[in-house]
Design a protein around this motif. Structure first.
Motif, PDB file in Angstrom:
ATOM      1  N   VAL A   1       8.170   6.225  -9.563  1.00  0.00           N
ATOM      2  CA  VAL A   1       8.771   7.439  -9.022  1.00  0.00           C
ATOM      3  C   VAL A   1       9.127   8.365 -10.177  1.00  0.00           C
ATOM      4  CG1 VAL A   1       9.651   6.243  -6.977  1.00  0.00           C
ATOM      5  CG2 VAL A   1      11.139   6.514  -8.964  1.00  0.00           C
TER       6      VAL A   1
ATOM      7  N   ASP B   1      10.928  13.623  -7.344  1.00  0.00           N
ATOM      8  CA  ASP B   1      11.010  13.015  -6.015  1.00  0.00           C
ATOM      9  C   ASP B   1      12.415  13.104  -5.414  1.00  0.00           C
ATOM     10  OD1 ASP B   1       8.311  12.250  -6.241  1.00  0.00           O
ATOM     11  OD2 ASP B   1       8.883  10.398  -7.278  1.00  0.00           O
TER      12      ASP B   1
ATOM     13  N   THR C   1      13.671  14.031  -1.295  1.00  0.00           N
ATOM     14  CA  THR C   1      14.518  12.991  -0.711  1.00  0.00           C
ATOM     15  C   THR C   1      15.788  13.621  -0.139  1.00  0.00           C
ATOM     16  OG1 THR C   1      13.687  11.405  -2.331  1.00  0.00           O
ATOM     17  CG2 THR C   1      15.728  10.818  -1.174  1.00  0.00           C
TER      18      THR C   1
ATOM     19  N   LEU D   1      11.673   9.733  -1.405  1.00  0.00           N
ATOM     20  CA  LEU D   1      11.856   8.313  -1.686  1.00  0.00           C
ATOM     21  C   LEU D   1      12.274   7.520  -0.446  1.00  0.00           C
ATOM     22  CD1 LEU D   1      13.870   8.770  -4.995  1.00  0.00           C
ATOM     23  CD2 LEU D   1      11.483   8.070  -4.792  1.00  0.00           C
TER      24      LEU D   1
ATOM     25  N   HIS E   1       5.467   1.746  -2.195  1.00  0.00           N
ATOM     26  CA  HIS E   1       5.334   2.822  -3.173  1.00  0.00           C
ATOM     27  C   HIS E   1       4.972   4.109  -2.453  1.00  0.00           C
ATOM     28  CE1 HIS E   1       1.128   1.635  -2.694  1.00  0.00           C
ATOM     29  NE2 HIS E   1       0.811   2.804  -3.172  1.00  0.00           N
TER      30      HIS E   1
END
Length: 178
Positions: free
Chosen positions: A72, A76, A80, A98, A108
């Motif tokens: 990550v 990201d 999120t 995420l 993933h």
């Protein structure tokens, strides 16, 4: 850090907002922390510097103590936060939410991650570019001293395999990805 996170959690509980709050903790980059006998920071792409702490505590998924090895990036975090708030993620957003990892719906969310560095005196030219995909990591430098590591067999990044004929396929694929 643990004490400070504890203060935040206690304050959220005292205010009645703990069950409504997504908690995300991270940093910009790591430091050597005495790895290799070095204290401080450096402009390199060693995993000890580019693998930064990331802690996500979602109200609907607390208490699992789950650790993920998913690749990550800091980009990201925005999607999120937006998804958690029920807001649309703009099409031009670079990162991916995420939440599939946090909710245990996916192992993933991306196959590769990237890091870049340019110094103030580089005229906006990249000094270092890095891509990590699975166990392989490629670092391209502005000096031509590129690096390729198999982090599964060489987690300390001691053996540069950039010129190893047996690694040509991985090197070329990562260069294309980068």
């Amino acid at each position: 850090v643990d004490d400070t996170v504890g203060k935040v959690v206690r304050a959220l509980k005292a205010s009645g907002q703990y069950e409504n709050t997504l908690i995300v903790m991270t940093s910009d980059h790591g430091d050597f922390g005495s790895k290799y006998g070095i204290l401080g920071k450096s402009w390199c792409m060693d995993d000890v510097l580019v693998r930064i702490p990331l802690f996500v505590s979602h109200p609907a998924h607390r208490g699992t103590g789950r650790r993920s090895q998913a690749l990550v990036e800091n980009v990201d975090i925005l999607p999120t936060l937006l998804e958690t708030a029920g807001l649309a993620i703009p099409n031009k957003t670079q990162g991916k939410s995420l939440l599939p990892i946090v909710s245990n719906k996916a192992e993933h969310i991306k196959d590769a991650v990237f890091s870049f560095h340019s110094s103030e005196d580089s005229s906006d030219r990249l000094n270092l570019s890095m891509v990590r995909q699975g166990r392989w990591k490629l670092v391209q430098t502005d000096t031509g001293e590129d690096q390729l590591y198999n982090l599964e067999t060489d987690p300390h990044e001691w053996t540069n395999r950039i010129n190893d004929p047996a690694c040509r396929e991985q090197r070329d694929a990562l260069r294309l990805e980068l």
